[in-house]
Motif scaffolding. Structure first.
Motif, PDB file in Angstrom:
ATOM      1  N   ASP A   1       0.832  -1.204   0.000  1.00  0.00           N
ATOM      2  CA  ASP A   1       0.000   0.000   0.000  1.00  0.00           C
ATOM      3  C   ASP A   1       0.864   1.249   0.000  1.00  0.00           C
ATOM      4  OD1 ASP A   1      -2.417  -1.352  -0.060  1.00  0.00           O
ATOM      5  OD2 ASP A   1      -2.534  -1.502   2.123  1.00  0.00           O
ATOM      6  N   GLY A   2       0.236   2.355  -0.396  1.00  0.00           N
ATOM      7  CA  GLY A   2       0.959   3.618  -0.467  1.00  0.00           C
ATOM      8  C   GLY A   2       0.907   4.412   0.815  1.00  0.00           C
ATOM      9  N   SER A   3       1.284   5.688   0.713  1.00  0.00           N
ATOM     10  CA  SER A   3       1.255   6.621   1.842  1.00  0.00           C
ATOM     11  C   SER A   3       2.099   6.144   3.012  1.00  0.00           C
ATOM     12  CB  SER A   3      -0.191   6.869   2.292  1.00  0.00           C
ATOM     13  OG  SER A   3      -0.969   7.364   1.219  1.00  0.00           O
ATOM     14  N   GLY A   4       3.277   5.578   2.717  1.00  0.00           N
ATOM     15  CA  GLY A   4       4.223   5.204   3.756  1.00  0.00           C
ATOM     16  C   GLY A   4       4.095   3.801   4.300  1.00  0.00           C
ATOM     17  N   ALA A   5       3.273   2.972   3.682  1.00  0.00           N
ATOM     18  CA  ALA A   5       3.167   1.577   4.145  1.00  0.00           C
ATOM     19  C   ALA A   5       4.517   0.880   4.003  1.00  0.00           C
ATOM     20  CB  ALA A   5       2.104   0.839   3.353  1.00  0.00           C
ATOM     21  N   ARG A   6       4.825   0.002   4.968  1.00  0.00           N
ATOM     22  CA  ARG A   6       6.136  -0.665   4.988  1.00  0.00           C
ATOM     23  C   ARG A   6       5.967  -2.180   5.102  1.00  0.00           C
ATOM     24  NH1 ARG A   6      10.591   2.783   8.446  1.00  0.00           N
ATOM     25  NH2 ARG A   6      10.189   4.836   7.501  1.00  0.00           N
ATOM     26  N   GLU A   7       7.026  -2.859   4.682  1.00  0.00           N
ATOM     27  CA  GLU A   7       7.096  -4.308   4.809  1.00  0.00           C
ATOM     28  C   GLU A   7       8.515  -4.652   5.237  1.00  0.00           C
ATOM     29  OE1 GLU A   7       4.965  -8.049   4.316  1.00  0.00           O
ATOM     30  OE2 GLU A   7       4.256  -5.986   3.993  1.00  0.00           O
ATOM     31  N   GLU A   8       8.664  -5.550   6.225  1.00  0.00           N
ATOM     32  CA  GLU A   8       9.989  -5.902   6.738  1.00  0.00           C
ATOM     33  C   GLU A   8      10.415  -7.278   6.227  1.00  0.00           C
ATOM     34  OE1 GLU A   8      12.490  -6.242  10.951  1.00  0.00           O
ATOM     35  OE2 GLU A   8      10.311  -5.922  10.971  1.00  0.00           O
ATOM     36  N   PHE A   9      11.722  -7.388   5.928  1.00  0.00           N
ATOM     37  CA  PHE A   9      12.303  -8.660   5.485  1.00  0.00           C
ATOM     38  C   PHE A   9      13.566  -8.909   6.305  1.00  0.00           C
ATOM     39  CE2 PHE A   9       9.841  -6.994   2.027  1.00  0.00           C
ATOM     40  CZ  PHE A   9       9.183  -8.103   1.518  1.00  0.00           C
ATOM     41  N   THR A  10      13.767 -10.165   6.665  1.00  0.00           N
ATOM     42  CA  THR A  10      14.904 -10.525   7.525  1.00  0.00           C
ATOM     43  C   THR A  10      15.569 -11.791   7.000  1.00  0.00           C
ATOM     44  OG1 THR A  10      13.833  -9.552   9.465  1.00  0.00           O
ATOM     45  CG2 THR A  10      15.609 -11.119   9.869  1.00  0.00           C
ATOM     46  N   TRP A  11      16.906 -11.755   6.985  1.00  0.00           N
ATOM     47  CA  TRP A  11      17.685 -12.930   6.613  1.00  0.00           C
ATOM     48  C   TRP A  11      18.753 -13.188   7.692  1.00  0.00           C
ATOM     49  CZ3 TRP A  11      16.776  -8.752   3.461  1.00  0.00           C
ATOM     50  CH2 TRP A  11      15.980  -8.979   2.317  1.00  0.00           C
ATOM     51  N   VAL A  12      18.943 -14.422   8.038  1.00  0.00           N
ATOM     52  CA  VAL A  12      20.094 -14.823   8.855  1.00  0.00           C
ATOM     53  C   VAL A  12      21.090 -15.444   7.884  1.00  0.00           C
ATOM     54  CG1 VAL A  12      20.936 -16.235  10.744  1.00  0.00           C
ATOM     55  CG2 VAL A  12      18.647 -15.191  10.875  1.00  0.00           C
ATOM     56  N   ILE A  13      22.259 -14.809   7.795  1.00  0.00           N
ATOM     57  CA  ILE A  13      23.213 -15.228   6.772  1.00  0.00           C
ATOM     58  C   ILE A  13      24.572 -15.513   7.399  1.00  0.00           C
ATOM     59  CG2 ILE A  13      22.028 -13.836   5.029  1.00  0.00           C
ATOM     60  CD1 ILE A  13      24.370 -11.844   5.208  1.00  0.00           C
ATOM     61  N   GLN A  14      25.401 -16.172   6.653  1.00  0.00           N
ATOM     62  CA  GLN A  14      26.789 -16.402   7.038  1.00  0.00           C
ATOM     63  C   GLN A  14      27.649 -15.567   6.110  1.00  0.00           C
ATOM     64  OE1 GLN A  14      28.149 -20.519   6.730  1.00  0.00           O
ATOM     65  NE2 GLN A  14      29.195 -20.277   8.709  1.00  0.00           N
ATOM     66  N   GLY A  15      28.570 -14.820   6.702  1.00  0.00           N
ATOM     67  CA  GLY A  15      29.409 -13.953   5.891  1.00  0.00           C
ATOM     68  C   GLY A  15      30.662 -13.538   6.612  1.00  0.00           C
ATOM     69  N   ARG A  16      31.464 -12.759   5.923  1.00  0.00           N
ATOM     70  CA  ARG A  16      32.735 -12.299   6.475  1.00  0.00           C
ATOM     71  C   ARG A  16      32.542 -10.921   7.091  1.00  0.00           C
ATOM     72  NH1 ARG A  16      36.591  -9.252   4.200  1.00  0.00           N
ATOM     73  NH2 ARG A  16      35.580  -9.454   2.161  1.00  0.00           N
ATOM     74  N   ARG A  17      32.998 -10.790   8.327  1.00  0.00           N
ATOM     75  CA  ARG A  17      32.840  -9.511   9.023  1.00  0.00           C
ATOM     76  C   ARG A  17      33.541  -8.405   8.250  1.00  0.00           C
ATOM     77  NH1 ARG A  17      33.879  -6.009  13.231  1.00  0.00           N
ATOM     78  NH2 ARG A  17      32.324  -5.997  14.893  1.00  0.00           N
ATOM     79  N   GLY A  18      32.838  -7.272   8.093  1.00  0.00           N
ATOM     80  CA  GLY A  18      33.389  -6.132   7.374  1.00  0.00           C
ATOM     81  C   GLY A  18      33.048  -6.111   5.900  1.00  0.00           C
ATOM     82  N   SER A  19      32.465  -7.198   5.397  1.00  0.00           N
ATOM     83  CA  SER A  19      32.120  -7.218   3.975  1.00  0.00           C
ATOM     84  C   SER A  19      30.810  -6.461   3.742  1.00  0.00           C
ATOM     85  CB  SER A  19      32.006  -8.644   3.459  1.00  0.00           C
ATOM     86  OG  SER A  19      30.979  -9.340   4.146  1.00  0.00           O
ATOM     87  N   ALA A  20      30.628  -5.984   2.506  1.00  0.00           N
ATOM     88  CA  ALA A  20      29.428  -5.226   2.131  1.00  0.00           C
ATOM     89  C   ALA A  20      28.432  -6.136   1.428  1.00  0.00           C
ATOM     90  CB  ALA A  20      29.805  -4.062   1.218  1.00  0.00           C
ATOM     91  N   VAL A  21      27.171  -5.934   1.734  1.00  0.00           N
ATOM     92  CA  VAL A  21      26.087  -6.711   1.119  1.00  0.00           C
ATOM     93  C   VAL A  21      25.061  -5.728   0.561  1.00  0.00           C
ATOM     94  CG1 VAL A  21      24.191  -8.318   1.531  1.00  0.00           C
ATOM     95  CG2 VAL A  21      26.408  -8.681   2.644  1.00  0.00           C
ATOM     96  N   ASP A  22      24.724  -5.921  -0.712  1.00  0.00           N
ATOM     97  CA  ASP A  22      23.697  -5.096  -1.349  1.00  0.00           C
ATOM     98  C   ASP A  22      22.323  -5.724  -1.172  1.00  0.00           C
ATOM     99  OD1 ASP A  22      25.541  -3.261  -2.236  1.00  0.00           O
ATOM    100  OD2 ASP A  22      25.766  -4.193  -4.219  1.00  0.00           O
ATOM    101  N   ILE A  23      21.327  -4.855  -1.014  1.00  0.00           N
ATOM    102  CA  ILE A  23      19.923  -5.269  -0.962  1.00  0.00           C
ATOM    103  C   ILE A  23      19.180  -4.427  -1.993  1.00  0.00           C
ATOM    104  CG2 ILE A  23      17.859  -5.489   0.452  1.00  0.00           C
ATOM    105  CD1 ILE A  23      19.865  -5.471   2.880  1.00  0.00           C
ATOM    106  N   ARG A  24      18.392  -5.062  -2.794  1.00  0.00           N
ATOM    107  CA  ARG A  24      17.691  -4.370  -3.872  1.00  0.00           C
ATOM    108  C   ARG A  24      16.192  -4.605  -3.767  1.00  0.00           C
ATOM    109  NH1 ARG A  24      21.674  -6.572  -8.716  1.00  0.00           N
ATOM    110  NH2 ARG A  24      23.586  -5.550  -7.975  1.00  0.00           N
ATOM    111  N   VAL A  25      15.428  -3.566  -4.069  1.00  0.00           N
ATOM    112  CA  VAL A  25      13.989  -3.679  -4.167  1.00  0.00           C
ATOM    113  C   VAL A  25      13.588  -3.173  -5.544  1.00  0.00           C
ATOM    114  CG1 VAL A  25      13.631  -1.417  -3.067  1.00  0.00           C
ATOM    115  CG2 VAL A  25      11.751  -3.054  -3.170  1.00  0.00           C
ATOM    116  N   SER A  26      12.674  -3.874  -6.180  1.00  0.00           N
ATOM    117  CA  SER A  26      12.232  -3.505  -7.516  1.00  0.00           C
ATOM    118  C   SER A  26      10.732  -3.706  -7.629  1.00  0.00           C
ATOM    119  CB  SER A  26      12.949  -4.355  -8.573  1.00  0.00           C
ATOM    120  OG  SER A  26      12.477  -4.060  -9.865  1.00  0.00           O
ATOM    121  N   SER A  27      10.058  -2.681  -8.107  1.00  0.00           N
ATOM    122  CA  SER A  27       8.615  -2.736  -8.302  1.00  0.00           C
ATOM    123  C   SER A  27       8.309  -2.406  -9.760  1.00  0.00           C
ATOM    124  CB  SER A  27       7.908  -1.729  -7.383  1.00  0.00           C
ATOM    125  OG  SER A  27       6.547  -1.596  -7.718  1.00  0.00           O
ATOM    126  N   GLN A  28       7.475  -3.207 -10.366  1.00  0.00           N
ATOM    127  CA  GLN A  28       7.142  -2.986 -11.772  1.00  0.00           C
ATOM    128  C   GLN A  28       6.551  -1.608 -11.996  1.00  0.00           C
ATOM    129  OE1 GLN A  28       3.893  -5.335 -13.631  1.00  0.00           O
ATOM    130  NE2 GLN A  28       5.461  -6.063 -15.051  1.00  0.00           N
TER     131      GLN A  28
END
Length: 626
Positions: A587-614
């Protein structure tokens, strides 16, 4: 040649010649543009701004370019990913004001600060004149309201094409109506307004005294007058929703014409289009859908309907098998002996309700608030509170836009019932001619008062829209009278009103673009659990007013879900959401949705997150695992 006062303002002498204008002539803003003048103006606008790109979507039946102007500021996100608005004008040939309003939208967007705001984040696609051939009839020496395109068409199914068109018998340059004394006729002079006609009420003891036809002769000698004129297909009745099967002006099949196909090909190829605005004869902006999702009832001209009805029984007389394609060849009528067969099946209308889900015909209840809000914005910006005529939408492009393409889609005539001049302060402005308490019904019939209300409203505003009846000796019918509404006068405002209307609609498109969905990553959080295990959380937000999909877009699955993706290998995700997660509708007008991942990675590394809407664009955020 007599020129009624309305047309002295609607068409200036310089434009009556149409394509005869010298190539160097630049049309003024307060003139209606024929095709050549429109083309010159579009090329000049495109050449004067790096935010405008002019291209042709194809050509019309008669070879005219179907222009599309893409408006987007350079730089920023790729244009094809930006939320877009599609504006389409003049789907019906007699609604040339739609082209002028579309042209005004282009001027407005290129002349102000919108280049640096709206056009940076959005793209506006403008198709000013889809029915380029039909619109040229407005600039002809003899003018008749022409909605259809230029497809040669056998209207009366007699194997001959366009052989019996209306004719300007009295030489006034206009095709109007004829009323013919006939004691068996179905019409009377209206008792309250002698210029108008009414259908007799035989149940009330009335008897007719007139028949009504369009001006012209029986050119093909078949006993019917003007039943097979030029053209074709009404493009705004040829698209894929509520398509009016077997009706002559709808074409042989859906999207049968090069003009409608060009628009469809473009629309399907540009899924970033998030809202559609068309200028046409149907309205859902001044009067939004009601609580049940129905559009307002039709309001049509009775005099025109009476003249159209003169040939209603022509197919009862038998037909010849056509040597060229016609509806007869597609099973509408048999060859030779004539007489109609049963109407063909229409999925969802004529079929057994138990045979499958029927197509939606009303706006989804969860989408109504958006139509109401846009209607409020439209009336606030334009000041239009009532329309004069309103056509039942069947096969209209804006219907396709909502029901099949899945986006908020709107249609407007672009001007309303005129307010009276100051000298006529006792007139009633901004009434709603032809409106009924019900909605979604058919065309207004006898007694609706549309003709009388519009005639009074226009005359109170100082506009001459009616040709007085004059006696004429008809070569076949004897003594008749010729008169009626001036062609184009009730579907197009005077030219001196175009600038103000165009500016208002430019401002409205800016407001509409500002309502489009806009997704972004609003919050990110990383929690370090030690041992190379991290929880990454993001919240995505829709800062626009519209949702990322209408509710009907969800039902019809015509809009892709919004996609959120974390850029790590799939086997690095220990638990939580999928690597590629989706939300069907945000929905519009500031509606939000949360997503969570538990991942394994190297401390200090950068991770990109992308959102795409048609429909709502895209965004990227980078988090550091720490």
């Amino acid at each position: 040649m007599r020129m009624p006062g309305m047309w002295g303002r609607l068409l200036t002498p310089g434009l009556l010649a149409g394509a005869m204008l010298a190539p160097a002539t630049v049309a003024r803003a307060q003139e209606y543009h024929d095709f050549d003048a429109l083309t010159r103006e579009l090329r000049a606008l495109a050449g004067g701004s790096d935010a405008a790109r002019l291209q042709s979507l194809g050509t019309s039946r008669e070879g005219r370019e179907l222009w599309m102007m893409e408006l987007a500021a350079p730089g920023g996100a790729p244009v094809e990913t930006r939320p877009g608005v599609l504006v389409v004008g003049t789907l019906a040939g007699d609604h040339v004001v739609g082209s002028e309003l579309a042209l005004g939208v282009i001027r407005h967007l290129l002349s102000g600060e919108e280049v640096g705001t709206v056009l940076t984040d959005h793209v506006i696609y403008v198709v000013p004149r889809l029915n380029a051939d039909g619109a040229e009839a407005m600039f002809a020496n003899v003018r008749a309201d022409r909605r259809r395109n230029a497809l040669p068409f056998d209207d009366d199914n007699d194997g001959r094409i366009d052989e019996d068109p209306p004719e300007d018998l009295n030489g006034d340059g206009l095709i109007t109506a004829m009323r013919v004394p006939d004691p068996t006729g179905d019409y009377l002079v209206h008792p309250d307004e002698p210029r108008l006609m009414k259908r007799v009420d035989r149940a009330a003891g009335e008897s007719g005294s007139y028949a009504v036809y369009w001006e012209g002769r029986d050119s093909d000698g078949d006993g019917f007058l003007n039943e097979d004129g030029a053209g074709g297909v009404d493009l705004n009745r040829s698209f894929q929703h509520a398509y009016p099967y077997w009706e002559r002006d709808a074409g042989y099949y859906m999207v049968s014409e090069p003009e409608s196909r060009a628009l469809m090909d473009f629309t399907i190829a540009h899924r970033n289009i998030a809202a559609i605005l068309t200028f046409g004869h149907s309205d859902n902006l001044v009067t939004p859908p009601d609580a049940r999702g129905n559009l307002a009832a039709a309001a049509t001209l009775e005099l025109a309907a009476f003249a159209d009805a003169a040939n209603d029984d022509m197919f009862d007389q038998g037909v010849f098998r056509a040597s060229t394609p016609s509806f007869g060849g597609f099973g509408f009528f048999g060859g030779g002996g004539g007489g109609p067969r049963l109407r063909g099946a229409q999925p969802g209308r004529d079929n057994d309700p138990e045979s499958g889900r029927r197509p939606a015909m009303t706006v989804h209840r969860n989408d109504l608030e958006y139509f109401e809000a846009v209607s409020d914005a439209y009336k606030e910006i334009t000041g239009i509170s009532a329309v004069g005529l309103n056509r039942t939408a069947e096969g209209a492009f804006f219907q396709y836009g909502y029901f099949q393409f899945g986006v908020p889609s709107f249609s407007t005539q672009g001007w309303g019932v005129p307010a009276p001049d100051a000298d006529s302060a006792d007139a009633e402005p901004q009434t709603e001619p032809g409106r009924r308490s019900g909605r979604g019904g058919g065309d207004a019939g006898a007694g609706s008062g549309t003709d009388a209300t519009l005639l009074a409203a226009h005359e109170a505003a100082g506009r001459d829209v009616f040709v007085p009846w004059e006696a004429f000796s008809h070569p076949e019918l004897g003594d008749v009278e010729i008169g009626g509404f001036v062609p184009y006068a009730l579907t197009n405002p005077p030219a001196d009103e175009l600038d103000a209307l165009a500016e208002q609609h430019g401002a409205f498109v800016v407001r509409l673009a500002g309502m489009l969905p806009r997704v972004r990553i609003s919050e990110t959080e990383v929690t370090d659990h030690g041992g190379g295990v991290f929880t990454v959380s993001v919240e995505i937000e829709n800062t626009g007013f519209f949702p990322t999909s209408t509710q009907h877009g969800v039902v019809s699955r015509s809009v892709r879900p919004t996609v959120v993706q974390i850029q790590v290998p799939p086997d690095a995700i220990l638990t939580g959401d999928d690597k590629t997660a989706t939300v069907r509708k945000l929905d519009g007008s500031g509606a939000r949705e949360e997503f969570t991942w538990v991942i394994q990675g190297r401390r200090g590394s950068a991770v990109d997150i992308r959102v795409s809407s048609q429909k709502g664009g895209s965004d990227t955020a980078t988090v550091t695992l720490r």
